[in-house]
Motif scaffolding. Sequence first.
Motif, mmCIF file in Angstrom:
data_model
loop_
_atom_site.group_PDB
_atom_site.id
_atom_site.type_symbol
_atom_site.label_atom_id
_atom_site.label_comp_id
_atom_site.label_asym_id
_atom_site.label_seq_id
_atom_site.Cartn_x
_atom_site.Cartn_y
_atom_site.Cartn_z
ATOM 1 N N ALA A 134 1.026 0.668 7.699
ATOM 2 C CA ALA A 134 1.139 2.227 7.492
ATOM 3 C C ALA A 134 2.299 2.516 6.504
ATOM 4 C CB ALA A 134 1.218 3.016 8.928
ATOM 5 N N VAL A 135 2.513 3.733 6.327
ATOM 6 C CA VAL A 135 3.390 4.471 5.588
ATOM 7 C C VAL A 135 4.945 4.035 6.469
ATOM 8 C CG1 VAL A 135 4.691 6.136 4.613
ATOM 9 C CG2 VAL A 135 2.111 5.659 4.263
ATOM 10 N N LEU A 189 5.002 -2.368 -2.520
ATOM 11 C CA LEU A 189 6.213 -2.448 -3.083
ATOM 12 C C LEU A 189 6.396 -2.438 -4.552
ATOM 13 C CD1 LEU A 189 7.613 -5.711 -1.278
ATOM 14 C CD2 LEU A 189 8.301 -3.259 -0.709
ATOM 15 N N SER A 190 5.353 -2.825 -5.166
ATOM 16 C CA SER A 190 5.116 -2.394 -6.630
ATOM 17 C C SER A 190 5.001 -1.295 -7.199
ATOM 18 C CB SER A 190 4.057 -3.385 -7.247
ATOM 19 O OG SER A 190 2.858 -2.863 -6.834
ATOM 20 N N VAL A 191 4.416 -0.200 -6.383
ATOM 21 C CA VAL A 191 4.587 0.943 -6.650
ATOM 22 C C VAL A 191 5.535 1.876 -5.914
ATOM 23 C CG1 VAL A 191 1.952 1.220 -7.167
ATOM 24 C CG2 VAL A 191 2.551 1.740 -4.868
ATOM 25 N N GLY A 192 6.370 1.399 -5.275
ATOM 26 C CA GLY A 192 7.456 2.162 -4.731
ATOM 27 C C GLY A 192 6.995 2.637 -3.511
ATOM 28 N N GLN A 193 6.237 2.370 -2.858
ATOM 29 C CA GLN A 193 5.642 3.009 -1.473
ATOM 30 C C GLN A 193 6.456 2.324 -0.084
ATOM 31 O OE1 GLN A 193 1.499 2.700 -0.529
ATOM 32 N NE2 GLN A 193 1.423 4.894 0.282
#
Length: 129
Positions: free
Chosen positions: A91-92, A32-36
């Motif tokens: 996973a993504v 969440l912090s890297v926007g993924q």
Amino acid sequence: MLKLTYLNNGFDLEHLTQPLEEWVAFRVILALSVGQHVSVEPSTASFLLPADLPGLNSLAVEAQRLGEDIMTVCACDAEYIEVSLYGTWLAVNSETEEGIFVTNLYYVVEFLLFKLWQAAQVGATVVGE
């Protein structure tokens, strides 16, 4: 905790001492912090071990003790057995085949699985070279 990292060319197994819930929370916060995007869901994971590995009888006993809803060990063919574990898939997205599977078993079972997997990797490396 066991961590299985699945990639398009295989997987890696690690034995970690960090609590599963703490590790999952950290991964979600990191994503969440890297926007993924991150998908976290209950799942099963399986991998193969050579049927002639010493210690597989102990693993079969532990699997029976734990119950089928946690771990199963079954013969695939004359050369391999399949180990299936219940745990959490990260996973993504939920459709990808690449991701991380984590599970929490008794320490002795985790250690046994890790050692068996390591022994299988050593055998595969020697045969593959």
